[in-house]
Motif scaffolding. Structure first.
Motif, PDB file in Angstrom:
ATOM      1  N   LEU B 128      43.244  19.478  26.454  1.00 13.34           N
ATOM      2  CA  LEU B 128      43.345  18.279  25.629  1.00 13.34           C
ATOM      3  C   LEU B 128      43.655  17.081  26.516  1.00 13.34           C
ATOM      4  CD1 LEU B 128      45.592  19.681  22.746  1.00 13.34           C
ATOM      5  CD2 LEU B 128      43.185  19.009  22.536  1.00 13.34           C
ATOM      6  N   GLY B 131      48.125  13.264  25.292  1.00 15.67           N
ATOM      7  CA  GLY B 131      48.491  12.660  24.018  1.00 15.67           C
ATOM      8  C   GLY B 131      47.595  13.052  22.861  1.00 15.67           C
ATOM      9  N   SER B 132      46.494  13.744  23.150  1.00 16.76           N
ATOM     10  CA  SER B 132      45.577  14.128  22.065  1.00 16.76           C
ATOM     11  C   SER B 132      45.979  15.472  21.466  1.00 16.76           C
ATOM     12  CB  SER B 132      44.151  14.230  22.588  1.00 16.76           C
ATOM     13  OG  SER B 132      43.314  14.843  21.615  1.00 16.76           O
ATOM     14  N   ARG B 133      45.747  15.602  20.160  1.00 12.39           N
ATOM     15  CA  ARG B 133      45.925  16.888  19.486  1.00 12.39           C
ATOM     16  C   ARG B 133      44.618  17.322  18.814  1.00 12.39           C
ATOM     17  NH1 ARG B 133      50.560  13.930  18.822  1.00 12.39           N
ATOM     18  NH2 ARG B 133      52.517  14.983  19.349  1.00 12.39           N
ATOM     19  N   LEU B 135      41.712  19.214  19.056  1.00 13.69           N
ATOM     20  CA  LEU B 135      41.056  20.315  19.748  1.00 13.69           C
ATOM     21  C   LEU B 135      39.566  20.395  19.417  1.00 13.69           C
ATOM     22  CD1 LEU B 135      41.624  22.694  21.652  1.00 13.69           C
ATOM     23  CD2 LEU B 135      42.489  23.973  19.681  1.00 13.69           C
ATOM     24  N   ALA B 171      45.862  24.156  26.036  1.00 15.13           N
ATOM     25  CA  ALA B 171      46.243  22.743  25.935  1.00 15.13           C
ATOM     26  C   ALA B 171      45.951  21.976  27.212  1.00 15.13           C
ATOM     27  CB  ALA B 171      47.725  22.623  25.585  1.00 15.13           C
ATOM     28  N   ASP B 172      46.157  22.607  28.365  1.00 11.24           N
ATOM     29  CA  ASP B 172      46.119  21.816  29.598  1.00 11.24           C
ATOM     30  C   ASP B 172      45.027  22.202  30.584  1.00 11.24           C
ATOM     31  OD1 ASP B 172      47.286  24.221  30.211  1.00 11.24           O
ATOM     32  OD2 ASP B 172      48.964  23.380  31.340  1.00 11.24           O
TER      33      ASP B 172
END
Lengths: 296, 296
Positions: B128, B131-133, B135, B171-172
Motif C-alpha cells: 500500500l 497512508g493508503s488503506r 487495497l 501492507a508494505d
C-alpha cells in the motif's frame, strides 16, 4: 499514520458520528476483554457499564480467576450480553494423551460458554506440534476433533466458532488460515453447531475475503475488529492495533458481514503492548470513537 | 528443531543423497546471491564454481555495483546459468510521476535481465502507498502496470515473474499474496510474457497451494526454496531460513512443481541475519547438503 493507541484524534478520518454532538450508536459494540488486559472480569464489566457498551467478549483465564459463578453473576447483574468466550482449540496434538486432554478441556470450555450465555466458543485450532512439518496431518486432526466436539457444543446451545488466523501464525497457532478453509470445515456440520469468526486482522489481506464472507452467511458466529499495525512487533501476537492506527479499511468489512446476514455483536479485540499499558478507561473512550468513525 | 543456519548436521533428517559417498545431483541447484549477501557478483560466481553449483540468481544492486557488462562477462566466463534477476516491481504508487519512474525502472530491469540471459525478472509488486488503506486500488494499479510492461518484456525474451509474497508483507511489500491471485493476473497475458514464482517460504501455509501449483503449469517461471523460521524476527523480512531449520516440508513442493511440468532451476534464496554473518563457503556447503537431503 497515527500510531497512538489511545490518541483522541483519529488522524485523517472524519467521522459523521462523533464531534457533532450526536451520540454514536453502540448497540452492537462489544468489548473483548483482552483489549483491557489489565482488568479482571469485574473491572471490565464495570467499564462497559460506565461507557454504555452493551456486550463483552470474555476469556477463560480471567473468568476462572473470579470463578465461573461469580462471572455469570457479574455479567447478569450488569445486563451485559456475552458475545463470545475465548478460547478453545489447540487440537493438533498427535500424542493420544495430549489429544484427550485437549478434547476434555474443550468440553469444559463449552460448558463455561453455556453457563455464561455466550453464543459461541472461539476456537484457535492450534499449530504444528513441536518438531512436526506435517501440515496436512495437523489439519486432519483438527477436523477429527471438531467432529467429536460439535454435537457436544450443539446440545448445550453453544456454537464452535472456527477462527482462521493470519498465515503468519500457521506454524505455531492455527493451521486454519483462510475463511474459505474454515468454511470448508464448518460446512461439514450443522450450522447451529459450527460457525466461523470473521476477524479483520486475520483476513484483511485475503483477495477472496469478500466472496467468502458472502458464502459464510449464517455461519458467521463472531465478528471481531482491530487494525493490522506495522512493523510487526517482536512478539508477533501483539501486532493487533486500535482501529485507525494501521492499514485496514473497516467499513467494507462491516458492510460485507451485514450483507451476509450477520446481525450480532461487533467485538473489538486488541493485543498490543501500548494499548495494554494505557489507562483502560481511555482505551475504551478511543475504542468507542474509532468504532463510530471507522466501523459503523 | 535445528536452528543452526550453517550446522553440518541436518538433525533428524536422514537423506539418502549424502553421507553415503554418493555425490548429490546439483544439476538444478541455483544460488540466489542474496543467500551469500556479503559477496559481490564476482565472489558469488566464484563460490558457485568452487562448489559445482551450475546456476545463480542475481540481484540488480550487486550487478550494478560491478557494472552490467562485467556481470555478463563473469557469468559467461564461469559458464553459469542465470536463473533469475531479482527484482522489479513496486508498481503500486498512485502518484503519476512516481508511477512513471517505477515503470521506467522496470523496463531497465528487463533490459538487464535480457543482457544477463536471465529467463525472468522477479517482481515484488509493492504494498500500500504510505497512508493508503485502499487495497483493491493498489491491486488494480499492479494489473495496469503489468499490462504495460508485459509486451516490452516478451519482446526481449524475458518473462515477468509475479511473486506472491507471504500475507504478512501485504501492507508494505506485495499486494499479491496467493498463487491463485498471481495466476489470475498472469493468465491475462501470453505465457511467454508473464509467469509466477513458486516460493516455499511465501506459500507453504496456503491450503490451496497444491491445486494452484498444478494449475500454474507452464506459468511457473521460478522455483525458490528456503525455510520458514520461528520466531518471526524484528525485521520480518529476515524470517527466511536454511532448509531444515524451520517448519516447511520441501519435497512435496518440489514434486508438485515437477508434476506441473517445471524443469528449471531450484533457487535457494535466504534472508537471515545468522546466515549472512556466517562464512559464505560454509553456507554453500550446508545449502548443498540440505538441498540434497530435503529438497531432491
Amino acid at each position: 499514520m497515527n500510531t497512538s493507541p489511545v490518541g483522541s484524534d483519529a488522524g485523517s478520518h472524519t467521522g459523521s458520528h462523533t464531534g457533532s454532538g450526536v451520540k454514536p450508536d453502540l448497540t452492537r459494540l462489544s468489548l473483548n476483554q483482552k483489549t483491557t488486559n489489565t482488568w479482571g472480569v469485574a473491572e471490565a464489566v464495570a467499564g462497559c457499564v460506565r461507557k454504555g457498551i452493551p456486550a463483552i467478549g470474555l476469556w477463560r483465564e480471567p473468568v476462572q480467576d473470579v470463578g465461573l459463578e461469580r462471572a455469570v453473576e457479574l455479567v447478569r447483574d450488569a445486563r451485559l450480553r456475552v458475545s463470545s468466550l475465548c478460547r478453545g482449540g489447540f487440537l493438533t496434538a498427535a500424542e493420544p494423551a495430549a489429544r484427550q486432554r485437549a478434547l476434555d478441556d474443550n468440553r469444559l470450555a463449552v460448558d463455561e460458554a453455556a453457563a455464561l450465555g455466550a453464543p459461541c466458543l472461539v476456537l484457535v485450532v492450534g499449530g504444528l506440534p513441536d518438531g512436526s512439518r506435517d501440515l496436512p496431518a495437523a489439519r486432519e486432526r483438527v477436523a477429527e476433533a471438531i467432529a467429536e466436539l460439535a454435537p457436544y457444543a450443539g446440545e448445550r446451545g453453544v456454537r464452535l466458532a472456527l477462527e482462521p488466523l493470519h498465515p503468519m501464525y500457521c506454524a505455531d497457532r492455527a493451521v486454519l488460515s483462510t475463511l474459505a478453509q474454515a468454511l470448508d470445515l464448518a460446512e461439514q456440520f450443522p450450522v447451529e453447531q459450527v460457525g466461523v469468526v470473521v476477524d479483520t486482522f486475520h483476513l484483511w489481506w485475503d483477495p477472496e475475503v469478500w466472496t467468502q464472507i458472502a458464502r459464510a452467511g449464517a455461519r458467521i458466529t463472531s465478528f471481531q475488529v482491530c487494525d493490522f499495525n506495522l512493523p510487526i512487533p517482536a512478539d508477533a501476537l501483539l501486532a493487533r492495533g486500535m482501529m485507525g492506527d494501521g492499514v485496514i479499511d473497516f467499513r467494507p468489512f462491516r458492510e460485507a458481514v451485514d450483507a451476509a446476514g450477520y446481525t450480532g455483536d461487533i467485538e473489538v479485540e486488541i493485543f498490543n503492548a501500548e494499548v495494554w499499558a494505557a489507562d483502560p478507561d481511555e482505551v475504551l473512550a478511543t475504542m468507542i470513537q474509532r468504532y463510530a468513525e471507522l466501523v459503523l
